[in-house]
Design an enzyme around this catalytic site. Structure first.
Site, PDB file in Angstrom:
ATOM      1  CD  GLU A 155      -2.726  -1.857   2.811  1.00 52.84           C
ATOM      2  OE1 GLU A 155      -4.339  -2.009   2.969  1.00 52.84           O
ATOM      3  OE2 GLU A 155      -2.312  -1.114   3.603  1.00 52.84           O
ATOM      4  CG  ASP A 197      -2.444  -1.606  12.435  1.00 56.68           C
ATOM      5  OD1 ASP A 197      -2.585  -1.528  13.052  1.00 56.68           O
ATOM      6  OD2 ASP A 197      -3.224  -3.049  12.713  1.00 56.68           O
ATOM      7  CG  ASP A 252     -16.110  -5.891   6.800  1.00 52.39           C
ATOM      8  OD1 ASP A 252     -16.402  -6.580   7.296  1.00 52.39           O
ATOM      9  OD2 ASP A 252     -15.015  -5.158   6.081  1.00 52.39           O
TER      10      ASP A 252
END
Length: 755
Positions: free
Chosen positions: A119, A148, A462
């Site tokens: 990322e 993280d 989620d």
């Protein structure tokens, strides 16, 4: 402040159609059920139905096939909950400004990243900048970046982005820029002429673009070298937090408030306007404590933000999903602040759309039908799932508050409900107190992860969190505006796509077998329609069994000359033909009205098959092994957002990317080769048989069609196995193994003497 549209005319037509389709499905069930007894009862009666060629020794094949037909019919019934009552929401954010112009609630935005290698920090910064630039009062907006990986490169990138933001935000507001991700905005300008009569805009554009390119170069240089420039490190004391850094899984809490009202001089843009609060957080991690992946990061953010900004509304977005619509916050608030229904709503979910999808969506990444149709149907049943990104929440709901219909009036500007809110504290004290809330031991002996925050224990935390919220009486709504709210990065290889769907389907199955199963946990708490809608996704993985059955048995039986379906002259042929034609036609129609293309629909069918026979199969096996107490390879996997140039070029040309060897590819290639061998073998048998091809066609028409379609749909695999020479082809090892496995299966089945 919003309108709910129900398209009753279209719904009635669809309901009539679905009733006729169910009649066909029921007839197929009746045929299968009757044949179980006929076949078991004797070969003589069975020959009357199939014209010979089978006896009661094939009974086990019929049982398996009938079970698969029952499953497909049952699953189709579940999917009807997503189509029988779709609703479409239309917010009126102009009314919001008129009624609550100076009384809008504070909003906290959470951006989560987990690995700077897959990322890229520059991509993350574009997302951060896009949400900082929302068309919303800056003093009421706070942006938090959860890292993280605890990467000092990511923190350095955020420092660079914060300096650039002081120029970017005024530029966006002055010229009403859309989208407000710098990279996306500059790329959009390249598609048309940038010549303009506005010399001020032209000059400002050149200046801001140059600043962006300089920032991009510095961040990418640091990313490649893996080091923060010495002068920057010595200038900012915050980098001292990395002095005790051991590894990504072993480090202290690292927290830095970059912009805040307590540091007024530093927190203004170049025009003197207040900047949104900006915070960097890398929560504490220790090897001996579980960190619960993204859910753990979100819960740390909820607690930390309660001390710093305590926004009434929390929005979370993945680091690769930049804001494409600066009005999204106002759109969401139209639902929360509605005088009649707002008090019932826990969260507002926006769809996930993706950037750079090919015209015909090679890997079905756009989830077109889910976004444009099914989630509207879930909304009509009581609310869509929480899908982990692009979602606005009431903070009080995430903090465990249960729904009460008596509480209809909400004071959106009160500050008395923060979990950890301090009165007046210096910025340094605020940082130190906030760090304690991100400690890896903080949640010990608390209800975080069960009653408070996001729920732990599932790969799709989620979804399970959304179910938990809805089961407490809250509702959710689905907002899908014309201008897409968020755009993200989709996988551009088959391997990435299949791994992503393995994780999703595995998590969904974990929900189905957990205490949060909609069928059990939701009983009496959720509407029957919503239970069915949720179960549609929870049962993705078990679909692999019925799909594998229909991918194998009819083709193998075709090779051996065993008819499994009614012959063309039989009255039972009619319901089979009707269901096949009607469902295929409707599927195509549905895909086209959702904005797809004919070739895109064909690609979607291919991916439907590939996901069910590989991703879902491995997800099903991993979950089953875990339930039986065996170790499994079902950890969290971050989908790579980095693409090689050659891979990207093949993707643009819609050439399927295989590349490295994978058990999933071996399975797919084996199934493809098996169906090819069966089809060619049956064709040769038909040509040399006494009755000729016409007799075989009349007796086994449906099996020939099914096997032929499976061969056609697997053309990209055959190309990857034998004809392509580029690096994206299937490895030779996969070609060898799949050919041997498929040929062996065909020879063994053909040689079986069933009596």
């Amino acid at each position: 402040m919003f309108e709910t549209e129900r398209r009753r005319g279209k719904v009635i037509v669809y309901r009539i159609f679905s009733v006729t389709l169910f009649a066909g499905i029921f007839s197929i069930w009746a045929y299968g059920f009757s044949n179980l007894f006929i076949i078991h009862g004797g070969a003589g009666q069975q020959q009357e139905h199939h014209g010979g060629g089978a006896n009661k020794s094939y009974w086990v094949l019929w049982v398996v096939l009938f079970a698969a037909e029952l499953w497909f019919g049952f699953y189709w019934i579940l999917t009807q909950a997503l189509r029988w009552n779709p609703v479409f929401r239309h917010p009126f954010n102009n009314r919001l400004s008129l009624r609550y112009g100076h009384s809008l609630p504070t909003v906290d935005v959470f951006v989560c990243t987990a690995d700077p290698e897959i990322e890229p920090p520059m991509m993350v910064m574009n997302t951060v900048l896009s949400v900082m630039a929302y068309d919303y009062p800056s003093e009421k907006l706070s942006v938090y970046l959860s890292d993280d990986a605890a990467s000092e490169i990511t923190f350095y990138a955020l420092l660079e982005a914060s300096s650039f933001a002081k120029h970017w935000l005024p530029f966006c507001k002055r010229f009403n820029v859309e989208p407000r991700s710098p990279s996306a905005y500059f790329n959009s300008l390249s598609s048309f002429s940038t010549s303009s009569n506005d010399s001020v805009w032209t000059k400002e554009l050149a200046h801001i673009k140059k600043m962006y390119q300089d920032m991009e170069r510095r961040i990418e240089d640091a990313t490649k070298s893996g080091k923060v420039p010495r002068d920057v490190r010595s200038k900012h004391k915050a980098f001292s937090q990395w002095d005790s850094f051991s590894s990504r899984r072993d480090h202290d809490t690292m927290l830095q408030i970059l912009f805040h009202s307590k540091d007024a001089e530093n927190s203004k843009d170049v025009e003197g306007s207040v900047m949104p609060t900006l915070v960097y957080l890398a929560r504490e991690k220790r090897p001996q404590y579980p960190h619960h992946f993204k859910a753990g990061a979100m819960n740390s953010l909820i607690r930390v933000s309660s001390t710093i900004s305590n926004g009434k509304i929390i929005m979370n977005v993945d680091c690769d999903m930049y804001s494409n619509n600066s009005e999204s916050v106002r759109d969401a608030l139209c639902f929360f602040m509605d005088e009649e229904k707002g008090h019932e709503i826990a969260y507002v979910q926006f769809p996930q759309y993706f950037l750079g999808i090919t015209k015909n969506d090679l890997y079905g990444s756009d989830l077109r039908v889910i976004s444009e149709l099914e989630f509207h149907g879930a909304d009509g049943c009581g609310g869509p799932l929480y899908i982990g990104s692009g979602c606005f929440h009431r903070r009080e709901v995430l903090c465990g508050k249960k729904f009460s219909d008596q509480r209809k009036v909400v004071d959106w500007n009160s500050e008395d409900d923060g979990l950890f809110m301090e009165e007046e504290a210096s910025l340094q004290k605020l940082e130190q107190e906030s760090k304690a809330l991100a400690s890896c031991t903080y949640e010990h002996n608390t209800t975080w992860g069960t009653e408070l925050g996001l729920v732990y224990g599932c790969a799709v935390e989620d979804v399970i969190t959304g179910l938990s919220i809805q089961s407490k009486g809250w509702k959710s709504v689905y907002c899908n505006p014309k201008r897409k709210a968020f755009l993200g990065v989709a996988p551009n290889t088959l391997g990435q796509t299949l791994v992503q769907h393995k994780r999703w389907s595995e998590g969904q199955l974990q929900i189905a077998v957990s205490k949060y199963s909609p069928a059990l946990y939701g009983y009496g708490k959720l509407s029957l329609g919503l239970q069915m809608a949720c179960s549609t996704y929870n049962l993705w993985a078990p679909n692999c069994l019925a799909t594998l059955c229909f991918s194998l048995l009819p083709s193998l039986c075709l090779l051996k000359g065993i008819p499994l379906f009614p012959k063309m002259s039989s009255p039972w042929f009619v319901p089979f033909a009707y269901v096949i034609v009607a469902e295929t036609t409707y599927s195509l129609f549905e895909f086209l009205i959702c904005g797809g293309t004919l070739k895109g629909w064909w690609n979607e069918q291919r991916m439907w098959l590939y996901k069910r026979t590989s991703s879902y199969f491995f997800a099903f096996m991993d979950t089953t092994l875990k339930l039986l107490g065996f170790s499994s390879d079902s950890g969290f996997i971050v989908t790579s957002k980095v693409a090689e140039e050659e891979v990207s070029q093949r993707y643009k040309e819609e050439v399927m990317e295989f590349g490295a060897s994978s058990p999933m590819f071996t399975l797919l290639a084996t199934l493809a080769m098996l169906n090819l061998f069966c089809f060619l073998g049956a064709l040769m048998e038909a040509l040399i048989s006494e009755g000729g091809f016409v007799r075989v066609l009349e007796k086994m028409m449906l099996q020939i069609i099914l096997c032929g379609v499976l061969v056609l749909i697997n053309v990209p695999i055959y190309q990857g196995l034998f004809f392509r020479k580029d690096k994206g082809r299937l490895p030779t090892s996969v070609a060898t193994k799949s050919t041997i496995f498929a040929l062996s299966a065909c020879v063994i089945f053909k040689a079986l003497h069933l009596t």
